[in-house]
Design a protein around this motif. Structure first.
Motif, PDB file in Angstrom:
ATOM      1  N   ASN A 184      59.053  45.730  50.167  1.00  0.00           N
ATOM      2  CA  ASN A 184      59.477  45.526  51.553  1.00  0.00           C
ATOM      3  C   ASN A 184      58.454  46.024  52.569  1.00  0.00           C
ATOM      4  OD1 ASN A 184      62.324  46.550  49.999  1.00  0.00           O
ATOM      5  ND2 ASN A 184      62.360  44.543  50.991  1.00  0.00           N
ATOM      6  N   HIS A 185      57.184  46.087  52.157  1.00  0.00           N
ATOM      7  CA  HIS A 185      56.166  46.681  53.028  1.00  0.00           C
ATOM      8  C   HIS A 185      54.862  45.890  52.981  1.00  0.00           C
ATOM      9  CE1 HIS A 185      54.137  50.742  54.374  1.00  0.00           C
ATOM     10  NE2 HIS A 185      53.719  49.706  55.071  1.00  0.00           N
ATOM     11  N   GLY A 186      54.237  45.800  51.813  1.00  0.00           N
ATOM     12  CA  GLY A 186      52.971  45.082  51.740  1.00  0.00           C
ATOM     13  C   GLY A 186      52.098  45.569  50.608  1.00  0.00           C
ATOM     14  N   LEU A 187      50.789  45.389  50.750  1.00  0.00           N
ATOM     15  CA  LEU A 187      49.829  45.669  49.691  1.00  0.00           C
ATOM     16  C   LEU A 187      48.928  46.836  50.049  1.00  0.00           C
ATOM     17  CD1 LEU A 187      48.571  41.991  49.137  1.00  0.00           C
ATOM     18  CD2 LEU A 187      50.580  43.092  48.107  1.00  0.00           C
ATOM     19  N   LEU A 188      48.470  47.543  49.022  1.00  0.00           N
ATOM     20  CA  LEU A 188      47.444  48.571  49.183  1.00  0.00           C
ATOM     21  C   LEU A 188      46.486  48.443  48.019  1.00  0.00           C
ATOM     22  CD1 LEU A 188      47.617  52.161  50.389  1.00  0.00           C
ATOM     23  CD2 LEU A 188      46.603  51.765  48.148  1.00  0.00           C
ATOM     24  N   THR A 189      45.189  48.409  48.319  1.00  0.00           N
ATOM     25  CA  THR A 189      44.174  48.292  47.284  1.00  0.00           C
ATOM     26  C   THR A 189      43.152  49.404  47.442  1.00  0.00           C
ATOM     27  OG1 THR A 189      42.815  46.795  48.631  1.00  0.00           O
ATOM     28  CG2 THR A 189      44.419  45.786  47.136  1.00  0.00           C
ATOM     29  N   VAL A 190      42.471  49.732  46.345  1.00  0.00           N
ATOM     30  CA  VAL A 190      41.463  50.793  46.358  1.00  0.00           C
ATOM     31  C   VAL A 190      40.236  50.319  45.598  1.00  0.00           C
ATOM     32  CG1 VAL A 190      43.196  52.623  46.505  1.00  0.00           C
ATOM     33  CG2 VAL A 190      42.380  51.895  44.256  1.00  0.00           C
ATOM     34  N   GLY A 191      39.107  51.004  45.850  1.00  0.00           N
ATOM     35  CA  GLY A 191      37.882  50.657  45.144  1.00  0.00           C
ATOM     36  C   GLY A 191      36.845  51.749  45.266  1.00  0.00           C
ATOM     37  N   ASP A 192      35.748  51.593  44.519  1.00  0.00           N
ATOM     38  CA  ASP A 192      34.679  52.584  44.579  1.00  0.00           C
ATOM     39  C   ASP A 192      33.692  52.292  45.700  1.00  0.00           C
ATOM     40  OD1 ASP A 192      33.205  50.440  43.616  1.00  0.00           O
ATOM     41  OD2 ASP A 192      32.670  51.383  41.709  1.00  0.00           O
ATOM     42  N   SER A 193      34.031  51.321  46.542  1.00  0.00           N
ATOM     43  CA  SER A 193      33.262  51.012  47.748  1.00  0.00           C
ATOM     44  C   SER A 193      34.195  50.307  48.718  1.00  0.00           C
ATOM     45  CB  SER A 193      32.072  50.100  47.415  1.00  0.00           C
ATOM     46  OG  SER A 193      32.530  48.827  46.967  1.00  0.00           O
ATOM     47  N   VAL A 194      33.801  50.254  49.983  1.00  0.00           N
ATOM     48  CA  VAL A 194      34.574  49.478  50.956  1.00  0.00           C
ATOM     49  C   VAL A 194      34.622  48.022  50.521  1.00  0.00           C
ATOM     50  CG1 VAL A 194      34.634  48.626  53.328  1.00  0.00           C
ATOM     51  CG2 VAL A 194      34.064  51.019  52.882  1.00  0.00           C
ATOM     52  N   ASP A 195      33.505  47.515  50.053  1.00  0.00           N
ATOM     53  CA  ASP A 195      33.428  46.110  49.657  1.00  0.00           C
ATOM     54  C   ASP A 195      34.452  45.791  48.570  1.00  0.00           C
ATOM     55  OD1 ASP A 195      31.005  47.030  50.904  1.00  0.00           O
ATOM     56  OD2 ASP A 195      30.071  45.142  50.340  1.00  0.00           O
ATOM     57  N   ALA A 196      34.549  46.657  47.568  1.00  0.00           N
ATOM     58  CA  ALA A 196      35.478  46.415  46.467  1.00  0.00           C
ATOM     59  C   ALA A 196      36.920  46.487  46.945  1.00  0.00           C
ATOM     60  CB  ALA A 196      35.239  47.418  45.342  1.00  0.00           C
ATOM     61  N   GLY A 236      37.681  41.965  36.568  1.00  0.00           N
ATOM     62  CA  GLY A 236      38.475  42.999  37.207  1.00  0.00           C
ATOM     63  C   GLY A 236      37.777  44.295  37.540  1.00  0.00           C
ATOM     64  N   THR A 237      36.452  44.356  37.457  1.00  0.00           N
ATOM     65  CA  THR A 237      35.749  45.601  37.772  1.00  0.00           C
ATOM     66  C   THR A 237      35.378  45.658  39.253  1.00  0.00           C
ATOM     67  OG1 THR A 237      33.521  44.748  37.346  1.00  0.00           O
ATOM     68  CG2 THR A 237      34.770  45.602  35.454  1.00  0.00           C
ATOM     69  N   ASP A 238      35.165  46.867  39.747  1.00  0.00           N
ATOM     70  CA  ASP A 238      34.754  47.024  41.138  1.00  0.00           C
ATOM     71  C   ASP A 238      33.386  46.408  41.403  1.00  0.00           C
ATOM     72  OD1 ASP A 238      37.091  48.239  41.888  1.00  0.00           O
ATOM     73  OD2 ASP A 238      36.269  50.260  42.061  1.00  0.00           O
ATOM     74  N   LEU A 239      32.535  46.370  40.391  1.00  0.00           N
ATOM     75  CA  LEU A 239      31.228  45.728  40.571  1.00  0.00           C
ATOM     76  C   LEU A 239      31.397  44.228  40.808  1.00  0.00           C
ATOM     77  CD1 LEU A 239      28.158  45.651  40.596  1.00  0.00           C
ATOM     78  CD2 LEU A 239      28.207  45.504  38.080  1.00  0.00           C
ATOM     79  N   VAL A 240      32.254  43.585  40.032  1.00  0.00           N
ATOM     80  CA  VAL A 240      32.511  42.158  40.247  1.00  0.00           C
ATOM     81  C   VAL A 240      33.126  41.931  41.625  1.00  0.00           C
ATOM     82  CG1 VAL A 240      33.812  40.152  39.436  1.00  0.00           C
ATOM     83  CG2 VAL A 240      32.706  41.660  37.792  1.00  0.00           C
ATOM     84  N   ALA A 241      34.029  42.834  42.027  1.00  0.00           N
ATOM     85  CA  ALA A 241      34.616  42.727  43.370  1.00  0.00           C
ATOM     86  C   ALA A 241      33.526  42.826  44.431  1.00  0.00           C
ATOM     87  CB  ALA A 241      35.660  43.819  43.575  1.00  0.00           C
ATOM     88  N   TRP A 242      32.615  43.773  44.278  1.00  0.00           N
ATOM     89  CA  TRP A 242      31.512  43.942  45.233  1.00  0.00           C
ATOM     90  C   TRP A 242      30.684  42.654  45.319  1.00  0.00           C
ATOM     91  CZ3 TRP A 242      26.293  43.539  45.591  1.00  0.00           C
ATOM     92  CH2 TRP A 242      25.671  44.193  46.666  1.00  0.00           C
ATOM     93  N   ILE A 243      30.356  42.085  44.174  1.00  0.00           N
ATOM     94  CA  ILE A 243      29.546  40.858  44.147  1.00  0.00           C
ATOM     95  C   ILE A 243      30.285  39.717  44.840  1.00  0.00           C
ATOM     96  CG2 ILE A 243      28.572  39.107  42.616  1.00  0.00           C
ATOM     97  CD1 ILE A 243      28.030  41.439  40.610  1.00  0.00           C
ATOM     98  N   ASN A 244      31.561  39.561  44.539  1.00  0.00           N
ATOM     99  CA  ASN A 244      32.347  38.487  45.155  1.00  0.00           C
ATOM    100  C   ASN A 244      32.425  38.618  46.671  1.00  0.00           C
ATOM    101  OD1 ASN A 244      33.406  36.562  43.234  1.00  0.00           O
ATOM    102  ND2 ASN A 244      34.551  38.250  42.319  1.00  0.00           N
ATOM    103  N   TYR A 245      32.407  39.834  47.151  1.00  0.00           N
ATOM    104  CA  TYR A 245      32.612  40.101  48.581  1.00  0.00           C
ATOM    105  C   TYR A 245      31.372  39.812  49.422  1.00  0.00           C
ATOM    106  CZ  TYR A 245      33.734  42.952  52.741  1.00  0.00           C
ATOM    107  OH  TYR A 245      33.967  43.401  54.020  1.00  0.00           O
ATOM    108  N   GLN A 246      30.194  39.754  48.804  1.00  0.00           N
ATOM    109  CA  GLN A 246      28.959  39.720  49.590  1.00  0.00           C
ATOM    110  C   GLN A 246      28.842  38.503  50.501  1.00  0.00           C
ATOM    111  OE1 GLN A 246      27.248  42.621  49.814  1.00  0.00           O
ATOM    112  NE2 GLN A 246      29.045  43.063  48.538  1.00  0.00           N
ATOM    113  N   SER A 247      29.313  37.349  50.067  1.00  0.00           N
ATOM    114  CA  SER A 247      29.213  36.177  50.944  1.00  0.00           C
ATOM    115  C   SER A 247      30.063  36.358  52.196  1.00  0.00           C
ATOM    116  CB  SER A 247      29.639  34.920  50.193  1.00  0.00           C
ATOM    117  OG  SER A 247      30.997  35.014  49.772  1.00  0.00           O
TER     118      SER A 247
END
Length: 261
Positions: A184-196, A236-247
Motif C-alpha cells: 500500500n505504499h510503493g517500491l524501494l531499491t538499493v545498490g552499491d552505486s546511485v546508478d545501480a 541481477g548484479t549491481d554491475l549489470v545494473a550500472w551498465i544498463n543505466y549508462q545510456s
C-alpha cells in the motif's frame, strides 16, 4: 579489396564504473550521479508532491548521506541544492530542510546494510498499484528475473514512516535483497552505486507495469525456477545494473548539463 580485419577486443571501448583519485573526487561523482537520478525520476513522472527520495552515502563520513532537499522539484535540482544529513536526520551541510519521514526509512536501510551506497524510493504509479495487491513480482519476463528471489514484501501498512522502529522493520524485510515492495505504499531499491539503485527502481517499476498488464489480459506463463535463477545470475548484479543505466545517464547529462552547477 581485402577482407576487413577484426579490431582487437582490447581496442574497443566499454564503460565500467570509474575509480577515483581521492575522496573529494568520489564525493563529487556521487553527488552528480544523485542529481542525475533525481532528474530522471522527474522525467519519468515519479515525483508525487514532496514524496520520493534518493540517498547516497558520503564516501568519507559513511554515516552521513546526500539527499534531495524537502519540497524542491526533481526537475530543477542541481548539485549545489543537495543536503548532507547525518544518521540522526540532522542537516550538516546545505541550506534546505530534509523530509524527516523519508529519511527515517532510508537511514535505517543504510544502517542495516553497510554495503548499500544508495537507496531509491518514490511513489511511482505502477509500483503503488502492485503494492496495493500485496504481492511479489512473478518470473514472467527476462527483465523481471533480475528480481527473482531477490526482492521482498513488507506486508504491513501503518501510515507515514515517522519512527525508527518502523524503519527498522522495513530494513529487516528488505534483508539482503536489492528491493522491497512496501504494501500500500510503493517500491524501494538499493545498490552499491546511485546508478545501480536508480536502475533497479526504473526497471522494477516497468516490471510492475508488465505484471499488471499481463494479469489483466490473462494468465501469464511463468519462467521455470531453474531458468529464472540462471537469468538472475546473468542480469541481477549491481554491475549489470550500472551498465544498463549508462545510456539513461548520458541522455540526462547531455540534455541538462546545468544540473552540475
Amino acid at each position: 579489396m581485402p577482407e576487413p580485419t577484426p579490431i582487437p577486443t582490447e581496442h574497443l571501448q566499454f564503460a565500467m564504473p570509474p575509480t577515483h583519485a581521492g575522496v573529494e573526487e568520489e564525493r563529487r561523482h556521487r553527488k552528480e550521479r544523485l542529481v542525475a537520478a533525481l532528474r530522471l525520476f522527474g522525467r519519468y513522472g515519479f515525483e508525487e508532491g514532496v514524496s520520493g527520495h534518493v540517498t547516497v552515502r558520503d564516501p568519507e563520513f559513511t554515516d552521513c548521506f546526500w539527499v534531495n532537499p524537502f519540497g524542491m522539484s526533481f526537475a530543477l535540482l542541481t548539485v549545489s541544492d543537495l543536503v548532507l544529513v547525518n544518521g540522526d536526520g540532522k542537516v550538516v551541510e546545505g541550506r534546505h530542510h530534509v523530509n524527516q519521514a523519508a529519511f527515517t526509512l532510508h537511514a535505517q536501510v543504510h544502517r542495516a546494510r553497510p554495503d548499500v551506497v544508495a537507496a531509491a524510493h518514490s511513489h511511482s504509479t505502477y509500483g503503488r498499484a502492485l503494492s496495493a495487491l500485496g504481492e511479489l513480482l512473478d518470473p514472467i519476463t527476462q527483465d523481471v528475473c533480475a528480481f527473482y528471489e531477490d526482492h521482498a514484501l513488507y506486508d504491513a501498512y501503518t501510515g507515514v514512516v515517522v519512527d525508527e522502529e518502523e524503519g527498522r522493520r522495513i530494513a529487516a524485510a528488505l534483508g539482503p535483497h536489492k528491493a522491497v515492495i512496501l504494501r500500500n505504499h510503493g517500491l524501494l531499491t538499493v545498490g552499491d552505486s546511485v546508478d545501480a539503485a536508480a536502475w533497479w527502481f526504473l526497471t522494477m517499476e516497468r516490471c510492475c507495469q508488465v505484471q499488471l498488464a499481463a494479469k489483466a489480459a490473462g494468465k501469464p506463463v511463468l519462467i521455470s525456477h531453474q531458468d529464472a535463477v540462471r537469468t538472475r545470475e546473468q542480469l541481477g548484479t549491481d554491475l549489470v545494473a550500472w551498465i544498463n543505466y549508462q545510456s539513461l545517464y548520458q541522455q540526462i547529462a547531455r540534455s541538462e548539463p546545468e544540473m552540475f552547477g
